[in-house]
Design an enzyme around this catalytic site. Structure first.
Site, PDB file in Angstrom:
ATOM      1  N   LYS A 206       0.828  -1.215   0.000  1.00 49.57           N
ATOM      2  CA  LYS A 206       0.000   0.000   0.000  1.00 49.57           C
ATOM      3  C   LYS A 206       0.860   1.262   0.000  1.00 49.57           C
ATOM      4  O   LYS A 206       0.614   2.197  -0.764  1.00 49.57           O
ATOM      5  CB  LYS A 206      -0.946  -0.037   1.199  1.00 49.57           C
ATOM      6  CG  LYS A 206      -1.945  -1.206   1.117  1.00 49.57           C
ATOM      7  CD  LYS A 206      -2.791  -1.321   2.352  1.00 49.57           C
ATOM      8  CE  LYS A 206      -3.794  -2.472   2.212  1.00 49.57           C
ATOM      9  NZ  LYS A 206      -3.139  -3.803   2.088  1.00 49.57           N
TER      10      LYS A 206
ATOM     11  N   LYS B 285      -8.337   1.270   5.569  1.00 54.55           N
ATOM     12  CA  LYS B 285      -7.815  -0.097   5.590  1.00 54.55           C
ATOM     13  C   LYS B 285      -6.461  -0.147   6.295  1.00 54.55           C
ATOM     14  O   LYS B 285      -5.715   0.845   6.327  1.00 54.55           O
ATOM     15  CB  LYS B 285      -7.684  -0.656   4.177  1.00 54.55           C
ATOM     16  CG  LYS B 285      -6.893   0.192   3.193  1.00 54.55           C
ATOM     17  CD  LYS B 285      -7.001  -0.396   1.790  1.00 54.55           C
ATOM     18  CE  LYS B 285      -6.341   0.487   0.749  1.00 54.55           C
ATOM     19  NZ  LYS B 285      -6.456  -0.083  -0.620  1.00 54.55           N
TER      20      LYS B 285
ATOM     21  N   ARG C 229      -6.412  -6.760 -11.393  1.00 49.65           N
ATOM     22  CA  ARG C 229      -5.039  -7.194 -11.137  1.00 49.65           C
ATOM     23  C   ARG C 229      -4.293  -7.253 -12.469  1.00 49.65           C
ATOM     24  O   ARG C 229      -4.710  -7.933 -13.403  1.00 49.65           O
ATOM     25  CB  ARG C 229      -5.041  -8.560 -10.457  1.00 49.65           C
ATOM     26  CG  ARG C 229      -3.697  -9.293 -10.409  1.00 49.65           C
ATOM     27  CD  ARG C 229      -2.588  -8.527  -9.704  1.00 49.65           C
ATOM     28  NE  ARG C 229      -2.911  -8.120  -8.361  1.00 49.65           N
ATOM     29  CZ  ARG C 229      -2.730  -8.877  -7.280  1.00 49.65           C
ATOM     30  NH1 ARG C 229      -2.253 -10.103  -7.402  1.00 49.65           N
ATOM     31  NH2 ARG C 229      -3.032  -8.403  -6.084  1.00 49.65           N
TER      32      ARG C 229
ATOM     33  N   ARG D  33     -11.630  -8.089 -10.736  1.00 48.04           N
ATOM     34  CA  ARG D  33     -12.311  -8.826  -9.667  1.00 48.04           C
ATOM     35  C   ARG D  33     -13.531  -8.020  -9.246  1.00 48.04           C
ATOM     36  O   ARG D  33     -13.410  -6.969  -8.621  1.00 48.04           O
ATOM     37  CB  ARG D  33     -11.327  -9.069  -8.530  1.00 48.04           C
ATOM     38  CG  ARG D  33     -10.177  -9.974  -8.983  1.00 48.04           C
ATOM     39  CD  ARG D  33      -8.929  -9.850  -8.174  1.00 48.04           C
ATOM     40  NE  ARG D  33      -8.359  -8.511  -8.188  1.00 48.04           N
ATOM     41  CZ  ARG D  33      -7.321  -8.163  -7.447  1.00 48.04           C
ATOM     42  NH1 ARG D  33      -6.730  -9.049  -6.674  1.00 48.04           N
ATOM     43  NH2 ARG D  33      -6.864  -6.937  -7.492  1.00 48.04           N
TER      44      ARG D  33
ATOM     45  N   ARG E 251     -15.593  -4.663  -1.841  1.00 45.86           N
ATOM     46  CA  ARG E 251     -14.283  -5.277  -2.030  1.00 45.86           C
ATOM     47  C   ARG E 251     -14.340  -6.249  -3.206  1.00 45.86           C
ATOM     48  O   ARG E 251     -15.224  -7.107  -3.264  1.00 45.86           O
ATOM     49  CB  ARG E 251     -13.845  -6.028  -0.774  1.00 45.86           C
ATOM     50  CG  ARG E 251     -13.776  -5.162   0.472  1.00 45.86           C
ATOM     51  CD  ARG E 251     -13.547  -6.007   1.714  1.00 45.86           C
ATOM     52  NE  ARG E 251     -14.649  -6.927   1.951  1.00 45.86           N
ATOM     53  CZ  ARG E 251     -14.632  -7.899   2.860  1.00 45.86           C
ATOM     54  NH1 ARG E 251     -13.561  -8.063   3.610  1.00 45.86           N
ATOM     55  NH2 ARG E 251     -15.673  -8.689   3.032  1.00 45.86           N
TER      56      ARG E 251
ATOM     57  N   ASP F  58      -2.830  -3.404  -8.545  1.00 46.48           N
ATOM     58  CA  ASP F  58      -4.283  -3.339  -8.508  1.00 46.48           C
ATOM     59  C   ASP F  58      -4.735  -1.963  -8.977  1.00 46.48           C
ATOM     60  O   ASP F  58      -4.238  -0.941  -8.494  1.00 46.48           O
ATOM     61  CB  ASP F  58      -4.800  -3.609  -7.094  1.00 46.48           C
ATOM     62  CG  ASP F  58      -4.508  -5.033  -6.637  1.00 46.48           C
ATOM     63  OD1 ASP F  58      -4.309  -5.900  -7.509  1.00 46.48           O
ATOM     64  OD2 ASP F  58      -4.479  -5.274  -5.416  1.00 46.48           O
TER      65      ASP F  58
ATOM     66  N   GLU G   2      -2.726  -0.499  -5.189  1.00 51.95           N
ATOM     67  CA  GLU G   2      -1.743  -1.295  -4.458  1.00 51.95           C
ATOM     68  C   GLU G   2      -0.733  -1.879  -5.440  1.00 51.95           C
ATOM     69  O   GLU G   2      -1.031  -2.061  -6.624  1.00 51.95           O
ATOM     70  CB  GLU G   2      -2.419  -2.425  -3.664  1.00 51.95           C
ATOM     71  CG  GLU G   2      -3.339  -1.942  -2.562  1.00 51.95           C
ATOM     72  CD  GLU G   2      -3.913  -3.068  -1.713  1.00 51.95           C
ATOM     73  OE1 GLU G   2      -3.501  -4.233  -1.899  1.00 51.95           O
ATOM     74  OE2 GLU G   2      -4.768  -2.771  -0.865  1.00 51.95           O
TER      75      GLU G   2
ATOM     76  N   ASN H  72       1.596  -5.304  -5.347  1.00 52.03           N
ATOM     77  CA  ASN H  72       1.888  -6.528  -4.612  1.00 52.03           C
ATOM     78  C   ASN H  72       3.215  -7.109  -5.088  1.00 52.03           C
ATOM     79  O   ASN H  72       3.348  -7.486  -6.255  1.00 52.03           O
ATOM     80  CB  ASN H  72       0.755  -7.546  -4.815  1.00 52.03           C
ATOM     81  CG  ASN H  72       0.916  -8.762  -3.935  1.00 52.03           C
ATOM     82  OD1 ASN H  72       1.883  -9.505  -4.080  1.00 52.03           O
ATOM     83  ND2 ASN H  72      -0.018  -8.971  -3.032  1.00 52.03           N
TER      84      ASN H  72
END
Length: 315
Positions: free
Chosen positions: A126, A161, A211, A226, A234, A274, A282, A284
């Site tokens: 993040k 979050k 993603r 997603r 979410r 993301d 984000e 990852n």
């Protein structure tokens, strides 16, 4: 001589052979003739300046009920392997951090570790995204209640979050005049003792949290959107979202162009970002997933492409 791939990962028994991206990488390497060695965090150790690991050599079998076979168990220095993938999934706890230190020591001694252990440790998914503010929605990181409340007052519809969350856990949406605002902030910050993130709510989440996978800073041309379940904000698959693959658009590619050179510089060779609407949310770097879903939708071999890239580093 066959190339040897070590994979630091979760237990073999925990793998979902239909979906697991790490398994896709191992299978791709095996198809190219590599030998596969799996490593658990508990099997990493260092003595006299040499980082070694207990390893299980396996053969991958295309069988839904019995997907691997143990060939042998060995203990060798990590430098004996041609490449080592760090594919242990979070939680990103102190044991994870200790593992990155050991892997970094092995890297200094000549082992090839992907992704680079120091960068995995330093690049919180993040906070790392915030190094590219031109790509991100309005955001704030703080543990101060007044500052967090002020951000909500300014933007009215906000996502709160934790900085160490995964799979959509503990993500809260606070709407205008939300009576739960105080308890959300108190809970996530542990009454002001823990930093958290606030982001302006992005309405395009209804179209999916996409993603996008990057290999050495270059994006795979398709991503996995997603889509949140009904009544959810979410999109995480772990939170009940459904995945729909789609081609990247111009904005997606622009975001990838912004971050790609930094990923290469940091040795972050396989990364998942993301994107919601026009915004990066984000990055990852630990154990990005969604290979199988994108492969299936567009008849790709993303893992094979990644293993081919690793071979260029070796040769």
């Amino acid at each position: 001589m066959n190339l040897r791939l070590g994979v630091v990962m979760d237990s073999l028994e925990s793998i979902n052979h239909k979906k697991d991206s790490t398994l896709a990488m191992m299978a791709a390497a095996q198809r190219k003739g590599w030998e596969i060695y799996t490593i658990q965090q508990a099997g990493l150790f260092t003595t006299q300046g040499i980082v070694s690991a207990k390893q299980i050599k396996i053969a991958i079998i295309e069988n839904q009920t019995h997907w691997y076979e143990v060939i042998s168990e060995v203990t060798t220095p990590l430098s004996d392997l041609d490449a080592v993938l760090m594919r242990k999934e979070p939680p990103f706890n102190m044991e994870y951090i200790y593992s990155t230190y050991l892997l970094e020591q092995a890297e200094s001694a000549g082992a090839m570790i992907l992704n680079r252990p120091g960068s995995i440790r330093d690049c919180n998914e993040k906070l790392f995204a915030l190094e590219f503010p031109q790509c991100c929605p309005a955001h704030l990181v703080s543990r101060d209640t007044d500052i967090l409340r002020g951000f909500h007052e300014e933007h009215e519809d906000v996502i709160f979050k934790p900085l160490d969350g995964m799979g959509g856990a503990s993500i809260f949406r606070a709407r205008p005049n939300d009576s739960n605002l105080s308890v959300i902030i108190e809970t996530l910050t542990d009454h002001g003792n823990r930093q958290i993130m606030a982001q302006k709510f992005i309405p395009e989440i209804t179209q999916g949290d996409t993603r996008i996978l990057l290999i050495n800073g270059e994006p795979v041309p398709y991503g996995l959107s997603r889509i949140p379940a009904e009544g959810e904000t979410r999109g995480n698959l772990a939170a009940g979202g459904s995945g729909v693959a789609r081609p990247l658009n111009d904005r997606d590619r622009w975001i990838c162009d912004q971050i790609g050179p930094v990923l290469r510089e940091k040795g972050l060779y396989f990364v998942g970002i993301d994107v919601i609407g026009d915004y990066l949310t984000e990055i990852n770097v630990t154990c990005p997933t969604c290979i199988r879903e994108i492969d299936k939708a567009y008849d790709l071999d993303i893992a094979g492409e990644y293993i081919s890239f690793i071979e260029t580093l070796i040769h």
